[in-house]
Design an enzyme around this catalytic site. Structure first.
Site, PDB file in Angstrom:
ATOM      1  N   ARG A  83       0.861  -1.185   0.000  1.00 56.41           N
ATOM      2  CA  ARG A  83       0.000   0.000   0.000  1.00 56.41           C
ATOM      3  C   ARG A  83       0.900   1.237   0.000  1.00 56.41           C
ATOM      4  O   ARG A  83       1.604   1.480   0.982  1.00 56.41           O
ATOM      5  CB  ARG A  83      -0.899  -0.008   1.230  1.00 56.41           C
ATOM      6  N   HIS A 127      -2.791  10.890   0.753  1.00 51.33           N
ATOM      7  CA  HIS A 127      -2.236  10.678   2.086  1.00 51.33           C
ATOM      8  C   HIS A 127      -1.598  11.998   2.520  1.00 51.33           C
ATOM      9  O   HIS A 127      -0.400  12.089   2.734  1.00 51.33           O
ATOM     10  CB  HIS A 127      -1.243   9.511   2.077  1.00 51.33           C
ATOM     11  N   GLU A 172      -7.319   8.513   6.312  1.00 52.41           N
ATOM     12  CA  GLU A 172      -7.596   9.180   7.586  1.00 52.41           C
ATOM     13  C   GLU A 172      -8.073  10.626   7.433  1.00 52.41           C
ATOM     14  O   GLU A 172      -7.388  11.568   7.858  1.00 52.41           O
ATOM     15  CB  GLU A 172      -6.356   9.136   8.494  1.00 52.41           C
ATOM     16  N   ASN A 300      -7.408   1.851  10.004  1.00 47.96           N
ATOM     17  CA  ASN A 300      -6.098   2.018  10.621  1.00 47.96           C
ATOM     18  C   ASN A 300      -6.283   1.989  12.125  1.00 47.96           C
ATOM     19  O   ASN A 300      -7.135   2.711  12.663  1.00 47.96           O
ATOM     20  CB  ASN A 300      -5.468   3.365  10.235  1.00 47.96           C
ATOM     21  N   TYR A 302      -4.245   2.066  15.898  1.00 44.33           N
ATOM     22  CA  TYR A 302      -3.028   2.211  16.701  1.00 44.33           C
ATOM     23  C   TYR A 302      -3.264   2.054  18.194  1.00 44.33           C
ATOM     24  O   TYR A 302      -2.445   1.483  18.890  1.00 44.33           O
ATOM     25  CB  TYR A 302      -2.357   3.565  16.401  1.00 44.33           C
ATOM     26  N   GLU A 359      -3.457  -0.067   8.140  1.00 48.09           N
ATOM     27  CA  GLU A 359      -2.268   0.332   8.908  1.00 48.09           C
ATOM     28  C   GLU A 359      -2.380  -0.196  10.322  1.00 48.09           C
ATOM     29  O   GLU A 359      -3.441  -0.129  10.938  1.00 48.09           O
ATOM     30  CB  GLU A 359      -2.130   1.858   9.029  1.00 48.09           C
TER      31      GLU A 359
HETATM   32  C1  FCB Z   1      -1.174   7.306  10.715  1.00 49.74           C
HETATM   33  C2  FCB Z   1      -0.761   7.801   9.351  1.00 49.74           C
HETATM   34  C3  FCB Z   1       0.556   7.266   8.876  1.00 49.74           C
HETATM   35  C4  FCB Z   1       1.577   7.144   9.983  1.00 49.74           C
HETATM   36  C5  FCB Z   1       0.986   6.474  11.193  1.00 49.74           C
HETATM   37  C6  FCB Z   1       1.949   6.314  12.348  1.00 49.74           C
HETATM   38  O1  FCB Z   1      -2.050   8.211  11.292  1.00 49.74           O
HETATM   39  O2  FCB Z   1      -1.734   7.447   8.401  1.00 49.74           O
HETATM   40  O3  FCB Z   1       1.004   8.072   7.816  1.00 49.74           O
HETATM   41  O4  FCB Z   1       2.150   8.358  10.255  1.00 49.74           O
HETATM   42  O5  FCB Z   1      -0.144   7.169  11.636  1.00 49.74           O
END
Ligand code: FCB
Length: 451
Positions: A83, A127, A172, A300, A302, A359
């Site tokens: 990607r 992006h 995002e 995505n 985290y 992600e």
């Molecule tokens: C996300 C972004 C990516 C990267 C990660 C850590 O928010 O999409 O570009 O910076 O965080």
């Protein structure tokens, strides 16, 4: 895999997509080559005080020149999909008008290099690197930007659609709107809540219009959008906590999920933001465009948000709290269960559209010693999150893919080069790439043989 480790790719559907992810501004460099125009991130990072250590993406990790080496590295690791994102200012240096053929050629070469190695390209069209001239004309708070985006997306799909089968419109949009125009933490660095809301709508409108232009140019391509989603929990069950959860979930998740997948903004959030904006930028028919049917949703993930009312209960003031769990170098708590929670929630609330983890990854303070990076914490992070994905599959989530963020260390936005997310270490001085233990682990997970 060791005998005690039940986690294996066989626990996922046979046609599951396994990949790594990057984005143009974070890796390419070559910001003035082959006619590329300036983007908002060039301007922002070039402004003193905006990015840690004054870092910029001007050189980044020189992927623009080293793409063949990077594609070979992916093939070596056994990565099956990649990607990447297309830099709009390479394709249209001013954000509109004719295509800059030399700029688009870079992605032609990249796609051909990937296909030659058997790696499936997934192209993200935006992006975060908006052409600066479009920002000068008002940026995302202005409706015309959505139209320009759809035209650009159509050009890219026209050129690459014979070889690229997966397009992601936006990455995002929450970040583009609320960090770019709300908090000012990201480019273009404006802080105006009403503009942030207008930006969020025009991003989504641009997404919907782009779905049309992409489908027209590449009728067999799969099209989706990538959202950054968070489970939101209350810090305790005291007064006002449920409302803080509702508000944060509303603006972070439902403000994007609802229009895209249900064709309406969530009513409670419309009320929450009424004192900031009357939302008159939402025109009749817009939400039909925004909710164009998709082939997949990119998620995505985290970390999780844990919230409590702030110092001024009853207002939008919300406190984000930690729970004392281990954190990454970004200060984000490591919470694989949160991935399970958000995937199952999206499926439960929004139906069974295929979900792709576009992600997931972690920054740690890696050290390179004698050609090795023993990033055991990142290995644990990946293992934990893949296991959460496996559990989501078991629970009935139509999960279709996983992309680790990121292939290699890169320019981490406002954090510059201070935060390393790669499975591959990059020496930012020599540009030397070194596969970390996490890259070796992922490779063995994918191929069944030690790297
Ligand atoms: C996300 C972004 C990516 C990267 C990660 C850590 O928010 O999409 O570009 O910076 O965080």
């Amino acid at each position: 895999m060791t005998g005690q480790d039940p986690l294996s790719r066989n626990a996922f559907p046979a046609d599951f997509t396994w990949g790594v992810a990057t984005s143009s501004y974070q890796i390419e460099g070559g910001t003035k080559e082959d006619g590329r125009g300036p983007s908002i991130w060039d301007t922002f990072s070039g402004t003193p005080g905006r990015v840690v250590d004054g870092d910029t993406g001007e050189v980044a990790v020189e992927h623009f020149h080293r793409y063949e080496e990077d594609v070979a590295l992916m093939a070596d690791l056994g990565v099956e999909a990649y990607r990447f994102s297309v830099a709009w200012p390479r394709v249209q240096p001013t954000g509109s008008g004719p295509v800059n053929v030399a700029g688009l050629d870079f992605y032609d070469r990249l796609v051909d290099a990937l296909l030659a190695r058997g790696i499936t390209p997934w192209a993200t069209l935006y992006h975060w690197d908006l052409p600066q001239p479009l920002e000068d004309a008002g940026g995302w708070p202005v409706r015309a930007t959505a139209e320009r985006f759809a035209e650009y997306a159509g050009h890219v799909a026209q050129e690459l659609g014979d070889r690229v089968g997966h397009f992601i419109t936006l990455n995002e949009p929450w970040c583009s709107a609320f960090l770019g125009y709300g908090s000012g933490r990201h480019a273009p660095g404006r802080s105006d809540p009403a503009e942030a809301l207008a930006a969020s709508h025009h991003l989504l409108l641009g997404h919907g219009l782009a779905v049309e232009t992409i489908r027209a140019a590449a009728p067999t391509a799969q099209v989706g959008i990538t959202l950054n989603l968070y489970p939101v929990d209350g810090a305790h069950d005291g007064h006002g906590v449920a409302d803080a959860v509702r508000r944060v979930d509303g603006l972070a998740n439902r403000w994007f999920l609802d229009p895209v997948l249900r064709g309406a903004y969530p009513k409670d959030v419309v009320e929450d933001v009424r004192h900031l904006s009357d939302l008159s930028f939402v025109h009749d028919g817009d939400l039909d465009v925004v909710s164009a049917p998709l082939d997949f949703l990119g998620v995505n993930y985290y970390t999780r948000h844990v919230v409590a009312p702030g110092a001024f209960p009853g207002t939008v003031d919300v406190d984000f709290q930690g729970r004392g769990m281990p954190t990454t170098a970004m200060g984000w708590e490591v919470d694989p269960d949160g991935l399970f929670d958000i995937l199952t929630r999206v499926t439960r609330d929004y139906g069974d559209l295929p979900l792709v983890m576009t992600e997931n990854g972690a920054a740690f303070d890696d050290v390179l010693v004698d050609g090795r990076v023993h990033d055991e914490q990142r290995v644990e992070f990946l293992r934990g999150h893949l296991d959460a994905g496996r559990r989501a599959v078991e629970a009935g989530v139509p999960l279709a893919g996983y992309f680790a963020w990121s292939l290699m260390d890169n320019f981490e936005w406002a954090e510059g080069y201070a935060k390393r997310f790669g499975l591959v270490h990059v020496d930012f001085r020599t540009q030397e790439r070194t596969v970390k233990d996490s890259g070796r682990w992922y490779s063995e997970f994918l191929t069944g043989t030690p790297y």
